[in-house]
Write a protein that holds these residues in place. Structure first.
Motif: not given
Ligand SMILES: [Zn+2]
Length: 328
Positions: A189-194, A166-182
């Motif tokens: 990316l959810g809506d963090h980067v469109l 889980c990668v915490f990426t607040p901004g678009h919403t206060p608790g937005h999360m991306c999910l990374y498969l290393e």
């Protein structure tokens, strides 16, 4: 309608249409393994979305009893169907901040408080009343609440031998999360980067400066090794790092533009400032904007104003019921 987009792990994309919405569609991703599946984001709590999602899951022969769900953020186009496609005892992962936000029914976090806040930024009262009846975010949320397993930055989710972070990426919403498969250098990316649209950054109750959070979260994911970038809407059209730089540049330009508007028109409120900012609305002028687009535009203007205040470039004064902005 689904499409296989990745092998090992097998990842599918279900196309969920978002009727009358400029975002056009939601990409619901399904990670399918022998042992367990992971479904990422859902679509609005709307018939068209439900039909697309449930038939996609059926065609893919997804056994819900053997599936978990990950919600990137609280917006109703991502969470609206969660309680309707999952079982009552299913595991649904979501950041604690967004989950609490979604379930916070205190007056402070209510739509009414938000409407009052927008009126204090110059949004006309009559417009608010119209919006109240037609706001899709308000209307298409999951009216049924659901239990979630809350996750925080760097928590791991194991699906059939694959470990997602889980990668915490607040901004678009206060608790937005991306999910990374290393292991695969792959990020949901959810809506963090469109890619062919810019994520909406707006004012949030209880958040001081969401644009600052957002830009920090963009810089944060730049340090990840990403080859496959999977946005929640539309497709990825340019490279991941290139797109992050474009979005950072976009906000830098908008901040500059906002500051210039305030310098040449001291004492405007956010609603009028939004009216003077440039918007890519296919040649439409501010007057012709549908009311809900004005709502998003004003939210975005406030986020930029909050950022400029945080940088001590501007200040605001409360005069006759609205905030008025001035440059230092
Ligand atoms: Zn969103």
């Amino acid at each position: 309608m689904y499409e296989k987009i990745y092998s090992n792990p097998d990842i599918y994309k279900i196309y969920v249409p978002l009727p009358n919405n400029p975002l056009k569609n939601l990409n619901c991703y399904v990670v399918k393994t022998e042992e367990k599946n992971l479904i990422i984001d859902t679509g609005f709590n709307l018939r068209e979305c439900y039909d697309a999602l449930s038939s996609g899951l059926k065609e893919l022969e997804v056994n819900i009893a053997k599936s978990e769900m990950f919600l990137t953020h609280l917006h109703s186009d991502h969470t609206g169907l969660a309680p309707f496609v999952m079982n009552d005892d299913s595991v649904i992962y979501m950041s604690k901040i967004d989950y609490d936000y979604l379930n916070n029914d205190s007056e402070e976090y209510s739509w009414n408080t938000l409407y009052r806040k927008y009126m204090s930024e110059g949004f006309p009262r009559e417009a608010i009343e119209t919006l109240h009846k037609s706001n899709p975010a308000e209307a298409y949320a999951a009216e049924k609440s659901f239990k979630a397993v809350t996750v925080k930055n760097n928590d791991k989710i194991k699906i059939g031998g694959y470990e997602f972070s889980c990668v915490f990426t607040p901004g678009h919403t206060p608790g937005h999360m991306c999910l990374y498969l290393e292991s695969e250098k792959l990020m949901f990316l959810g809506d963090h980067v469109l890619f062919d649209i810019t994520p909406n950054i707006t004012f949030w109750m209880g958040t001081r400066d969401s644009l600052k959070d957002y830009m920090e979260s963009l810089n944060k994911i730049k340090s990840f090794n990403v080859i496959t970038a999977l946005p929640a809407h539309r497709n990825s059209s340019v490279g991941f790092y290139e797109r992050i730089d474009q979005i950072l540049e976009h906000h830098a330009q908008r901040l500059e533009c906002c500051l210039n508007i305030i310098k040449s028109n001291p004492g405007l409120h956010a609603y009028d400032i939004a009216g003077l900012m440039k918007w890519s609305m296919r040649g439409k002028g501010w007057q012709d904007f549908p009311m809900h687009q004005k709502w998003f535009a004003v939210g975005e203007a406030i986020a930029h104003l909050d950022y400029l205040r945080g940088q001590n470039k501007i200040y605001r004064r409360f005069e006759n019921g609205t905030y008025r902005y001035y440059a230092f």
